[in-house]
Design a protein around this motif. Structure first.
Motif, PDB file in Angstrom:
ATOM      1  N   ARG A 204     106.401  42.853 -30.926  1.00  0.00           N
ATOM      2  CA  ARG A 204     106.257  44.308 -30.839  1.00  0.00           C
ATOM      3  C   ARG A 204     107.538  44.963 -31.340  1.00  0.00           C
ATOM      4  O   ARG A 204     108.645  44.458 -31.093  1.00  0.00           O
ATOM      5  N   ARG A 206     109.510  48.905 -31.947  1.00  0.00           N
ATOM      6  CA  ARG A 206     109.594  50.371 -31.819  1.00  0.00           C
ATOM      7  C   ARG A 206     110.791  50.805 -32.646  1.00  0.00           C
ATOM      8  O   ARG A 206     111.908  50.335 -32.416  1.00  0.00           O
ATOM      9  N   ALA A 338     106.033  46.834 -40.133  1.00  0.00           N
ATOM     10  CA  ALA A 338     105.891  47.229 -38.732  1.00  0.00           C
ATOM     11  C   ALA A 338     106.909  48.310 -38.361  1.00  0.00           C
ATOM     12  O   ALA A 338     106.595  49.252 -37.622  1.00  0.00           O
ATOM     13  N   LEU A 341     105.681  51.588 -39.911  1.00  0.00           N
ATOM     14  CA  LEU A 341     104.540  52.115 -39.161  1.00  0.00           C
ATOM     15  C   LEU A 341     104.980  52.737 -37.840  1.00  0.00           C
ATOM     16  O   LEU A 341     104.507  53.811 -37.452  1.00  0.00           O
ATOM     17  N   SER A 342     105.875  52.065 -37.156  1.00  0.00           N
ATOM     18  CA  SER A 342     106.341  52.576 -35.876  1.00  0.00           C
ATOM     19  C   SER A 342     107.005  53.935 -36.037  1.00  0.00           C
ATOM     20  O   SER A 342     106.772  54.860 -35.252  1.00  0.00           O
ATOM     21  N   ILE A 349     104.524  49.148 -32.411  1.00  0.00           N
ATOM     22  CA  ILE A 349     103.567  48.461 -33.273  1.00  0.00           C
ATOM     23  C   ILE A 349     103.524  46.978 -32.910  1.00  0.00           C
ATOM     24  O   ILE A 349     104.567  46.328 -32.802  1.00  0.00           O
ATOM     25  N   ILE A 353     100.549  42.859 -37.979  1.00  0.00           N
ATOM     26  CA  ILE A 353     100.063  44.212 -38.216  1.00  0.00           C
ATOM     27  C   ILE A 353      98.682  44.182 -38.870  1.00  0.00           C
ATOM     28  O   ILE A 353      98.233  43.158 -39.377  1.00  0.00           O
ATOM     29  N   TYR A 358      98.283  49.448 -42.953  1.00  0.00           N
ATOM     30  CA  TYR A 358      99.597  49.737 -43.522  1.00  0.00           C
ATOM     31  C   TYR A 358      99.474  50.160 -44.978  1.00  0.00           C
ATOM     32  O   TYR A 358     100.114  51.132 -45.411  1.00  0.00           O
TER      33      TYR A 358
END
Length: 387
Positions: A204, A206, A338, A341-342, A349, A353, A358
């Motif tokens: 994960r 952020r 990722a 995207l976050s 995220i 992914i 994306y």
């Protein structure tokens, strides 16, 4: 095969360096046979800075079809890497691509499938894997001497770039031309090192990406990301092209100590007892595990790009294992995707992914862009070994 005929496509900053390296005989078992560039100035540069009979092509299809090379080194702008690699595989060529493997995970995975089907030697220019410091760090972690990983901290802010760097080409630092900024260009090596040394991909992420914080560009030049791993470990990743003097520091904490790579040194703070064991057995109020500071000597120089090219040629001729297999290029690309995207969605995220999602979001960035570059100089920078 005793001598591999190599062609280089893309004669920009780094491609020029590869051309000279191959032409000067610095790579054993390889000979520079052909180059491909659409830029007349770069073609003229090749003619003036090389010796011997080197074929010159302006068209990539003619280059791939008529040059009779055994292997290709791809040093073109980011977006073209997967498509050029797939075309080369289709011609039965061995491939070494510059980083990144691509801009978005979806077509990088397609490239990996093509490589698997072709069966040729496929490498990527993750030259920091040739750095003895990171090789030793990886050995320490993989051998279990550091114990279970608890935290990673990676700061790479020593890749300062002035505005003139971004103005050197129209494609630089745009979503359409480069697909990103400091993440895809300068910091990708460190993102590869992050997962290669630890053996962990984040589960994960952020992140916050600041677009044009220090430069007149539309992509990110400053990033802070928080990562979480499957085993509960966490980490922070920071990168920027707007800080001086900047920092290059990688710190990995395990339950048996801490390792720091900084200033060309590797220091191991080794606990005499596992922190987890100490935590459950110690009965005092303010105690902590004892440790000793070990300056670990690292032998050998960081030969950088030449080591990766030589390793690739050796893999072709001798079947030697690749230090940086091309298929592994997707890992750092997925981490960048990722992070983007976050930041774009302002939320954590999960990895892996959604590759189609994306790609869709990246196309939105490209199609909705209103950024126009000013003062483009269209010069090849006099920089060796950098991007």
């Amino acid at each position: 095969m005793s001598l591999v005929k190599v062609g280089v496509i893309g004669i920009g900053n780094i491609g020029s360096s590869h051309v000279q390296m191959l032409n000067r005989g610095q790579i054993e078992g390889a000979t520079l046979t052909a180059i491909c560039s659409r830029n007349e100035n770069r073609i003229e540069w090749v003619k003036n800075h090389t010796i011997g009979d080197i074929q010159v092509y302006k068209d990539e299809e003619t280059f791939l079809n008529e040059s009779e090379i055994d292997a290709i080194l791809i040093a073109t702008p980011h977006y073209s890497h997967p498509e050029l690699a797939k075309k080369a595989f289709d011609k039965g060529m061995h491939v070494l691509i510059e980083k990144p493997a691509g801009v978005y995970t979806k077509n990088v995975l397609e490239m990996n499938e093509a490589a698997k089907s072709c069966g040729k030697v496929f490498g990527i220019m993750y030259n920091q894997r040739a750095n003895p410091l990171y090789q030793k760090l990886r050995d320490l972690i993989q051998s279990g001497q550091l114990g279970d990983i608890k935290r990673t901290n990676l700061i790479i802010t020593d890749s300062y770039r002035p505005q003139s760097y971004y103005d050197s080409s129209k494609w630089r630092a745009t979503w359409k031309g480069e697909g990103g900024g400091v993440l895809l260009n300068q910091a990708l090596h460190q993102l590869d090192i992050l997962q290669w040394t630890t053996g962990y991909m984040p589960k994960r992420i952020r992140a916050v990406c600041s677009l044009g914080k220090y430069h007149n560009i539309e992509v990110e030049d400053d990033v802070t990301a928080y990562v979480e791993y499957e085993n509960g470990a966490t980490g922070v990743f920071i990168t920027s092209t707007g800080e001086v003097p900047g920092t290059n520091r990688f710190e990995v904490v395990g339950d048996r100590g801490k390792v720091v790579v900084e200033n060309e040194e590797l220091i191991f703070y080794q606990l005499t007892q596992s922190e987890r064991e100490f935590n459950t057995s110690f009965t005092g109020g303010f105690g902590k595990p004892e440790y000793r500071k070990i300056n670990i000597p690292v032998k050998g120089e960081n030969a950088n790009h030449s080591s990766i090219i030589q390793n690739w040629i050796d893999a072709i001729i001798k079947g030697s294992p690749l230090l940086a297999p091309g298929e592994e290029g997707v890992k750092a690309v997925e981490i960048t995707n990722a992070i983007y995207l976050s930041s774009w969605l302002n939320q954590p995220i999960e990895l892996p992914i959604d590759v189609d999602f994306y790609y869709e979001k990246l196309q939105e960035k490209i199609n909705h862009s209103t950024f126009e570059k000013q003062n483009v100089s269209n010069v090849t920078l006099d920089v060796t070994g950098t991007h």
